[in-house]
Design a protein around this motif. Structure first.
Motif, PDB file in Angstrom:
ATOM      1  N   THR A 184       1.696  11.683 -11.099  1.00 46.94           N
ATOM      2  CA  THR A 184       1.311  11.225  -9.772  1.00 46.94           C
ATOM      3  C   THR A 184       0.613   9.862 -10.012  1.00 46.94           C
ATOM      4  N   ARG A 185       0.864   8.829  -9.226  1.00 46.62           N
ATOM      5  CA  ARG A 185       0.179   7.302  -9.376  1.00 46.62           C
ATOM      6  C   ARG A 185      -0.946   7.778  -8.392  1.00 46.62           C
ATOM      7  N   VAL A 186      -2.392   7.892  -8.890  1.00 42.24           N
ATOM      8  CA  VAL A 186      -3.399   8.141  -7.825  1.00 42.24           C
ATOM      9  C   VAL A 186      -4.581   7.193  -7.890  1.00 42.24           C
ATOM     10  N   ARG A 187      -4.859   6.714  -6.893  1.00 38.47           N
ATOM     11  CA  ARG A 187      -5.844   5.497  -6.648  1.00 38.47           C
ATOM     12  C   ARG A 187      -7.244   6.179  -5.964  1.00 38.47           C
ATOM     13  N   PHE A 188      -8.267   5.982  -6.602  1.00 35.60           N
ATOM     14  CA  PHE A 188      -9.535   6.308  -6.261  1.00 35.60           C
ATOM     15  C   PHE A 188     -10.454   5.108  -6.008  1.00 35.60           C
ATOM     16  N   THR A 189     -10.947   5.182  -4.867  1.00 34.80           N
ATOM     17  CA  THR A 189     -12.019   4.147  -4.157  1.00 34.80           C
ATOM     18  C   THR A 189     -13.243   4.541  -3.881  1.00 34.80           C
ATOM     19  N   GLU A 220     -18.746   7.108   0.058  1.00 35.02           N
ATOM     20  CA  GLU A 220     -17.545   7.376   0.534  1.00 35.02           C
ATOM     21  C   GLU A 220     -16.479   7.108  -0.756  1.00 35.02           C
ATOM     22  N   LEU A 221     -15.798   8.393  -0.950  1.00 40.01           N
ATOM     23  CA  LEU A 221     -14.645   8.392  -1.908  1.00 40.01           C
ATOM     24  C   LEU A 221     -13.439   8.450  -1.328  1.00 40.01           C
ATOM     25  N   THR A 222     -12.371   7.838  -1.597  1.00 39.58           N
ATOM     26  CA  THR A 222     -11.018   7.908  -1.111  1.00 39.58           C
ATOM     27  C   THR A 222     -10.053   8.416  -2.388  1.00 39.58           C
ATOM     28  N   VAL A 223      -9.390   9.222  -2.348  1.00 31.54           N
ATOM     29  CA  VAL A 223      -8.341   9.723  -3.227  1.00 31.54           C
ATOM     30  C   VAL A 223      -7.190   9.598  -2.573  1.00 31.54           C
ATOM     31  N   GLN A 224      -6.025   8.860  -3.086  1.00 33.88           N
ATOM     32  CA  GLN A 224      -4.439   8.694  -2.458  1.00 33.88           C
ATOM     33  C   GLN A 224      -3.626   8.483  -3.454  1.00 33.88           C
ATOM     34  N   ALA A 225      -2.442   8.910  -2.929  1.00 32.28           N
ATOM     35  CA  ALA A 225      -1.433   8.368  -3.782  1.00 32.28           C
ATOM     36  C   ALA A 225      -1.597   6.749  -4.012  1.00 32.28           C
ATOM     37  N   GLY A 226      -1.103   6.429  -5.309  1.00 35.53           N
ATOM     38  CA  GLY A 226      -1.467   4.799  -5.442  1.00 35.53           C
ATOM     39  C   GLY A 226       0.085   4.395  -5.356  1.00 35.53           C
ATOM     40  N   TYR A 227       0.169   2.975  -5.275  1.00 36.77           N
ATOM     41  CA  TYR A 227       1.364   2.024  -5.138  1.00 36.77           C
ATOM     42  C   TYR A 227       1.428   1.591  -6.558  1.00 36.77           C
ATOM     43  N   GLU A 228       2.921   1.331  -6.917  1.00 33.32           N
ATOM     44  CA  GLU A 228       3.161   0.477  -8.128  1.00 33.32           C
ATOM     45  C   GLU A 228       2.947  -0.862  -7.753  1.00 33.32           C
ATOM     46  N   TRP A 229       3.275  -1.694  -6.645  1.00 34.70           N
ATOM     47  CA  TRP A 229       3.016  -2.812  -6.467  1.00 34.70           C
ATOM     48  C   TRP A 229       2.188  -2.784  -5.142  1.00 34.70           C
ATOM     49  N   PRO A 230       1.300  -3.880  -5.194  1.00 34.62           N
ATOM     50  CA  PRO A 230       0.295  -3.949  -3.951  1.00 34.62           C
ATOM     51  C   PRO A 230       1.022  -4.017  -2.762  1.00 34.62           C
ATOM     52  N   VAL A 231       0.674  -3.346  -1.694  1.00 35.30           N
ATOM     53  CA  VAL A 231       1.327  -3.060  -0.329  1.00 35.30           C
ATOM     54  C   VAL A 231       0.507  -4.118   0.508  1.00 35.30           C
TER      55      VAL A 231
END
Length: 176
Positions: A87-92, A151-162
């Motif tokens: 899974t591609r995961v994005r941490f913010t 605040e930490l957000t964890v979500q599925a990442g995107y291959e290309w910027p949306v």
């Protein structure tokens, strides 16, 4: 404001025909973006007491999730994700009070760091392609970092910027 929830499309209401969907609404796990923050079913976890401070006792999160916590000196909050497939995961990570300065550390299954990134009073993010399995990560301070709220957000990442565009303006009879 067609659904009388005090928010219009111009004010960020993602569905002006449904009164339960508006900025600030409670996010439910229902396949909808109830709170209009651009994430579907991002359940909010808030710190009551203290999140675990070690990878061995980390707090399990679903994907996506939002965490609101605070760190004191020499503190760390640790979490984990169990991924069924790669899974591609994005941490913010962002400072909620402007003073917070800290790190997100992503740990390999053996315990060593895979990667990390620093946030110094603003916000930062990183995206990783993670193989299936359990992944531990933590929000941490070091001696040079300022304690505070985050605040930490964890979500599925995107291959290309949306690209996200604001909704098109609606012409009302009063401004034609």
């Amino acid at each position: 404001d067609q659904d009388n929830d005090t928010y219009s499309i111009v004010q960020g209401d993602a569905d002006d025909l449904e009164p339960g969907i508006h900025p600030g609404a409670v996010e439910l796990v229902n396949g909808l973006d109830d709170d209009c923050n651009g994430l579907v079913d991002d359940v909010l976890f808030t710190e009551a007491g203290d999140f675990p401070n070690a990878t061995g006792t980390s707090f399990a999160l679903p994907l996506p999730a939002r965490v609101q916590g605070a760190l004191a000196a020499s503190d760390g909050d640790f979490f984990n994700l169990n991924l069924a497939a790669e899974t591609r995961v994005r941490f913010t990570l962002r400072a909620r009070d402007g003073a917070f300065k800290g790190w997100v550390f992503l740990y390999e299954s053996g315990g060593g760091w895979r990667d990390y990134f620093y946030v110094g009073g603003g916000a930062g993010s990183a995206t990783y392609v993670l193989p299936a399995g359990r992944w531990n990560f933590g929000v941490e301070l070091n001696s040079a970092s300022a304690p505070g709220a985050y605040e930490l957000t964890v979500q599925a990442g995107y291959e290309w910027p949306v690209l996200v565009y604001p909704p098109a303006p609606v012409n009302l009879a009063s401004n034609r």
